[in-house]
Design a protein around this motif. Structure first.
Motif, PDB file in Angstrom:
ATOM      1  N   PRO A 407       0.812  -1.224   0.000  1.00  0.00           N
ATOM      2  CA  PRO A 407       0.000   0.000   0.000  1.00  0.00           C
ATOM      3  C   PRO A 407       0.846   1.275   0.000  1.00  0.00           C
ATOM      4  O   PRO A 407       0.494   2.265  -0.649  1.00  0.00           O
ATOM      5  CB  PRO A 407      -0.818  -0.112   1.299  1.00  0.00           C
ATOM      6  N   VAL A 408       1.981   1.246   0.710  1.00  0.00           N
ATOM      7  CA  VAL A 408       2.879   2.401   0.730  1.00  0.00           C
ATOM      8  C   VAL A 408       3.420   2.688  -0.667  1.00  0.00           C
ATOM      9  O   VAL A 408       3.464   3.841  -1.109  1.00  0.00           O
ATOM     10  CB  VAL A 408       4.039   2.175   1.725  1.00  0.00           C
ATOM     11  N   VAL A 409       3.810   1.638  -1.382  1.00  0.00           N
ATOM     12  CA  VAL A 409       4.316   1.803  -2.748  1.00  0.00           C
ATOM     13  C   VAL A 409       3.237   2.361  -3.655  1.00  0.00           C
ATOM     14  O   VAL A 409       3.486   3.276  -4.455  1.00  0.00           O
ATOM     15  CB  VAL A 409       4.842   0.458  -3.310  1.00  0.00           C
ATOM     16  N   PHE A 410       2.024   1.825  -3.538  1.00  0.00           N
ATOM     17  CA  PHE A 410       0.916   2.292  -4.389  1.00  0.00           C
ATOM     18  C   PHE A 410       0.636   3.774  -4.161  1.00  0.00           C
ATOM     19  O   PHE A 410       0.525   4.555  -5.107  1.00  0.00           O
ATOM     20  CB  PHE A 410      -0.343   1.466  -4.105  1.00  0.00           C
ATOM     21  N   ILE A 411       0.548   4.166  -2.896  1.00  0.00           N
ATOM     22  CA  ILE A 411       0.293   5.575  -2.571  1.00  0.00           C
ATOM     23  C   ILE A 411       1.434   6.458  -3.084  1.00  0.00           C
ATOM     24  O   ILE A 411       1.210   7.527  -3.658  1.00  0.00           O
ATOM     25  CB  ILE A 411       0.117   5.754  -1.043  1.00  0.00           C
ATOM     26  N   SER A 412       2.667   5.993  -2.886  1.00  0.00           N
ATOM     27  CA  SER A 412       3.844   6.755  -3.325  1.00  0.00           C
ATOM     28  C   SER A 412       3.840   6.946  -4.840  1.00  0.00           C
ATOM     29  O   SER A 412       4.153   8.035  -5.337  1.00  0.00           O
ATOM     30  CB  SER A 412       5.128   6.044  -2.899  1.00  0.00           C
ATOM     31  N   LEU A 413       3.476   5.893  -5.579  1.00  0.00           N
ATOM     32  CA  LEU A 413       3.477   5.980  -7.040  1.00  0.00           C
ATOM     33  C   LEU A 413       2.346   6.863  -7.558  1.00  0.00           C
ATOM     34  O   LEU A 413       2.499   7.559  -8.565  1.00  0.00           O
ATOM     35  CB  LEU A 413       3.379   4.577  -7.653  1.00  0.00           C
ATOM     36  N   VAL A 414       1.211   6.840  -6.869  1.00  0.00           N
ATOM     37  CA  VAL A 414       0.092   7.719  -7.266  1.00  0.00           C
ATOM     38  C   VAL A 414       0.507   9.181  -7.103  1.00  0.00           C
ATOM     39  O   VAL A 414       0.292  10.014  -8.001  1.00  0.00           O
ATOM     40  CB  VAL A 414      -1.168   7.418  -6.431  1.00  0.00           C
ATOM     41  N   SER A 416       3.554  10.333  -7.026  1.00  0.00           N
ATOM     42  CA  SER A 416       4.617  10.588  -8.002  1.00  0.00           C
ATOM     43  C   SER A 416       4.050  10.801  -9.404  1.00  0.00           C
ATOM     44  O   SER A 416       4.566  11.619 -10.175  1.00  0.00           O
ATOM     45  CB  SER A 416       5.609   9.424  -8.024  1.00  0.00           C
ATOM     46  N   THR A 417       2.999  10.060  -9.745  1.00  0.00           N
ATOM     47  CA  THR A 417       2.364  10.210 -11.054  1.00  0.00           C
ATOM     48  C   THR A 417       1.816  11.617 -11.234  1.00  0.00           C
ATOM     49  O   THR A 417       2.025  12.259 -12.274  1.00  0.00           O
ATOM     50  CB  THR A 417       1.221   9.189 -11.222  1.00  0.00           C
ATOM     51  N   VAL A 418       1.129  12.113 -10.216  1.00  0.00           N
ATOM     52  CA  VAL A 418       0.577  13.469 -10.265  1.00  0.00           C
ATOM     53  C   VAL A 418       1.710  14.483 -10.408  1.00  0.00           C
ATOM     54  O   VAL A 418       1.637  15.427 -11.212  1.00  0.00           O
ATOM     55  CB  VAL A 418      -0.252  13.765  -8.997  1.00  0.00           C
ATOM     56  N   TYR A 419       2.771  14.271  -9.642  1.00  0.00           N
ATOM     57  CA  TYR A 419       3.927  15.186  -9.675  1.00  0.00           C
ATOM     58  C   TYR A 419       4.603  15.188 -11.047  1.00  0.00           C
ATOM     59  O   TYR A 419       4.849  16.259 -11.631  1.00  0.00           O
ATOM     60  CB  TYR A 419       4.914  14.759  -8.592  1.00  0.00           C
ATOM     61  N   PHE A 422       2.245  16.875 -13.806  1.00  0.00           N
ATOM     62  CA  PHE A 422       2.077  18.329 -13.790  1.00  0.00           C
ATOM     63  C   PHE A 422       3.404  19.078 -13.925  1.00  0.00           C
ATOM     64  O   PHE A 422       3.432  20.181 -14.484  1.00  0.00           O
ATOM     65  CB  PHE A 422       1.356  18.776 -12.517  1.00  0.00           C
ATOM     66  N   ARG A 423       4.502  18.502 -13.439  1.00  0.00           N
ATOM     67  CA  ARG A 423       5.771  19.225 -13.512  1.00  0.00           C
ATOM     68  C   ARG A 423       6.487  19.040 -14.855  1.00  0.00           C
ATOM     69  O   ARG A 423       7.126  19.966 -15.352  1.00  0.00           O
ATOM     70  CB  ARG A 423       6.697  18.795 -12.377  1.00  0.00           C
ATOM     71  N   TYR A 424       6.371  17.846 -15.441  1.00  0.00           N
ATOM     72  CA  TYR A 424       7.174  17.579 -16.643  1.00  0.00           C
ATOM     73  C   TYR A 424       6.370  17.232 -17.904  1.00  0.00           C
ATOM     74  O   TYR A 424       6.827  17.505 -19.006  1.00  0.00           O
ATOM     75  CB  TYR A 424       8.130  16.389 -16.371  1.00  0.00           C
ATOM     76  N   LEU A 425       5.203  16.642 -17.740  1.00  0.00           N
ATOM     77  CA  LEU A 425       4.512  16.080 -18.912  1.00  0.00           C
ATOM     78  C   LEU A 425       3.377  16.925 -19.456  1.00  0.00           C
ATOM     79  O   LEU A 425       2.999  16.785 -20.623  1.00  0.00           O
ATOM     80  CB  LEU A 425       3.969  14.688 -18.565  1.00  0.00           C
ATOM     81  N   LEU A 426       2.810  17.800 -18.629  1.00  0.00           N
ATOM     82  CA  LEU A 426       1.646  18.600 -19.070  1.00  0.00           C
ATOM     83  C   LEU A 426       1.905  19.377 -20.363  1.00  0.00           C
ATOM     84  O   LEU A 426       1.020  19.424 -21.236  1.00  0.00           O
ATOM     85  CB  LEU A 426       1.221  19.540 -17.948  1.00  0.00           C
ATOM     86  N   PRO A 427       3.092  19.964 -20.569  1.00  0.00           N
ATOM     87  CA  PRO A 427       3.335  20.695 -21.817  1.00  0.00           C
ATOM     88  C   PRO A 427       3.250  19.843 -23.083  1.00  0.00           C
ATOM     89  O   PRO A 427       3.080  20.367 -24.178  1.00  0.00           O
ATOM     90  CB  PRO A 427       4.756  21.239 -21.645  1.00  0.00           C
TER      91      PRO A 427
END
Length: 429
Positions: A407-414, A416-419, A422-427
Motif C-alpha cells: 500500500p505504501v508503494v501504491f500511494i507513493s506511485l500515485v 509521483s504520477t501526479v507530480y 504536472f511538472r514535466y509532462l503537461l506541456p
C-alpha cells in the motif's frame, strides 16, 4: 546463440539474487565471469567499458567517511537526545526515528543509515519495553523514501547520476526532494495512524529512558571534530558541485583520503578498509559486467525498441510506464539490477528521436527507489534491517511487511504520477 546464452546467464543470476540462497555478490560476479568465459564480452570491454568505476569509487569513498565518523558515537548521541526531547512517548518517537532515518538516508545513503540506526532503535524499544516492529518497518520505509531525495541517497540514484553526464547533485535535490517531502509526510501520517493503538509505554520505562546520559555515548576528542568537519565539508562540496566544476566522485574521494590522512593516529588504514562493505562493491562490479553482456548481444537495444513501439515514442506515456513498471518490479526484485538494466535502455531512446530524456530519468529514480518499499527483498536497506533484527532475535516477517509495504508503494506511485505529470509532462499534451 549468443543472445540465448547471455539471456540465460542473466536470468539465472537474477534468480540467484532474488532467492538469496547464495551471497548476491558471488552470484553477480559468477554471472559476470560466465559472460567472459562464454565470449559474450571480453575482459578489456568488461572492465574498460561496462564497469562504472565512478559509481564504485563514490560508494567506496562514502563508506570510508561513514566508517570513521561512526566511531565517535555522534549518531547514537543524536538519537537518544531526540528520544528524550519527545519524553520517550512512542508515537512522537516513531516520527523522530523515521525523520532521522529519512534525513540520514538523503545525506549519507540508506544502507549506511540503517546500519547506524537499527541497533539504536532496538536499544530504545528495549528500554521502553515495547514492540520494535513498528519502528523497524518505519526505518525501512523512511530509508527508501529519504534516499530518493539525493544523488547519493540510494544506489539507483547513484547509478543514474553517474550514467547521465548533465545531471548534477543539486539537480536531484531540485527535482526529487520536493515530492519526497510530500510522500514522506503522507506515509508518516499514515503510519502514526496505523500504529496509534499498539504503542503504549508504561511510565516507569519512559522515565528510565529520560535518565540516560546521552553524552556517555559521545567520544569527545580529535576524532569527533576531524570526522564531523570532513563529512560536513564533503557534503558541502556536493552542494557546490556546479560551482567547483569537479566530479562528485572526486569530491568524495578527496574527503575520504583527507579523513584517512588526518585520523591515521586514531585509526589504522588497514582497520578502516576492513570495515568497508566489499560485498556491495563486488556485487556492483559483477552486475555491471552482466548488464554489459546484454548490451554486447543487442538485447538492451531491442528492449528500447519494444518500449518505443508500444508507446509510439510518446514521452508522457513512456515516462509513466517507466515510473509504474520500475515501481512494481522493484517491489518484488532488487532495484539495483533492475536500474542497471534500464539505464542503457533509456539512453538508447535518444537515438530514436527523443530529445528530452529528463522526465524518464526522474520517473526511473522515483519508481525504483520508492518501489523498493514493496517487499523485504525490494531494496538493499530492507535486507540489512531484517538481518540486524534477526541477530537480535526479532524477525521482520515477509508477509507482515508486504501488507504495509505494498500500500505504501501504491500511494507513493500515485503521488509521483501526479507530480511527474504536472511538472514535466503537461506541456506535451
Amino acid at each position: 546463440m549468443d543472445i540465448i546464452i547471455a539471456l540465460t546467464i542473466f536470468v539465472l543470476a537474477y534468480i540467484g539474487i532474488i532467492t538469496e540462497k547464495i551471497n548476491r555478490a558471488i552470484v553477480a560476479c559468477g554471472g559476470g565471469l560466465l559472460m567472459l568465459l562464454t565470449g559474450i564480452t571480453t575482459t578489456d570491454s568488461a572492465f574498460m567499458n561496462h564497469v562504472d568505476w565512478n559509481t564504485i569509487a563514490l560508494l567506496f569513498s562514502m563508506m570510508i567517511l561513514v566508517s570513521i565518523t561512526s566511531q565517535n558515537g555522534l549518531f547514537e548521541y543524536i538519537a537518544i537526545k531526540l528520544a528524550q526531547q519527545v519524553q520517550g512517548k512512542p508515537l512522537p518517537l516513531l516520527a523522530v526515528i523515521g525523520t532521522l532515518t529519512a534525513v540520514g538516508s538523503a545525506l549519507l545513503d540508506n544502507v549506511t543509515t540503517v546500519l547506524l540506526l537499527v541497533p539504536i532503535t532496538l536499544t530504545l524499544t528495549k528500554i521502553l519495553n515495547i514492540t520494535s516492529m513498528p519502528f523497524l518497518v518505519t526505518v525501512i520505509l523512511s530509508s527508501n523514501i529519504g534516499g530518493t531525495a539525493t544523488l547519493i541517497g540510494d544506489p539507483p540514484n547513484i547509478m543514474i547520476g553517474q550514467a547521465v553526464d548533465h545531471l548534477e547533485f543539486n539537480d536531484f535535490i531540485y527535482n526529487l526532494a520536493p515530492i519526497v517531502v510530500v510522500i514522506y509526510a503522507v506515509i508518516m501520517t499514515g503510519l502514526l495512524f496505523f500504529y496509534r493503538k499498539g504503542l503504549i509505554v508504561d511510565d516507569t520505562y519512559r522515565q528510565s529512558l529520560l535518565k540516560i546520559d546521552a553524552s556517555q555515548y559521545l567520544k569527545k576528542g580529535p576524532l569527533l571534530y576531524k570526522s564531523s568537519a570532513v563529512l560536513l565539508m564533503t557534503i558541502t562540496g556536493f552542494l557546490l558541485h556546479p560551482v567547483l566544476h569537479t566530479e562528485l566522485t572526486n569530491i568524495a574521494m578527496a574527503g575520504a583520503v583527507l579523513l584517512l590522512l588526518i585520523t591515521q593516529k586514531e585509526h589504522k588504514v588497514e582497520e578502516v578498509f576492513e570495515s568497508i562493505e566489499w560485498v556491495t562493491l563486488f556485487f556492483f562490479m559483477g552486475l555491471f559486467i552482466l548488464i554489459g553482456g546484454l548490451e554486447e548481444v543487442g538485447i538492451i537495444d531491442e528492449v528500447a525498441r519494444t518500449i518505443l513501439l508500444y508507446t509510439e515514442g510518446d514521452l508522457p506515456k513512456t515516462s509513466l510506464i517507466i515510473l509504474w513498471g520500475a515501481g512494481i518490479l522493484s517491489a518484488f526484485l532488487d532495484n539495483i539490477p533492475f536500474v542497471a538494466a534500464m539505464i542503457p535502455v533509456i539512453s538508447e531512446f535518444s537515438g530514436y528521436g527523443m530529445t528530452n530524456l529528463d522526465p524518464l530519468w526522474w520517473s526511473l529514480a522515483l519508481g525504483s527507489c520508492l518501489g523498493g518499499n514493496g517487499t523485504l527483498i525490494g531494496a538493499s536497506a530492507n535486507v540489512v534491517v531484517a538481518g540486524l533484527a534477526l541477530k537480535d532475535n526479532q524477525e521482520v516477517r515477509f508477509i507482515a511487511f508486504l501488507k504495509i509495504g505494498l500500500p505504501v508503494v501504491f500511494i507513493s506511485l500515485v503521488i509521483s504520477t501526479v507530480y511527474i505529470y504536472f511538472r514535466y509532462l503537461l506541456p506535451y499534451y
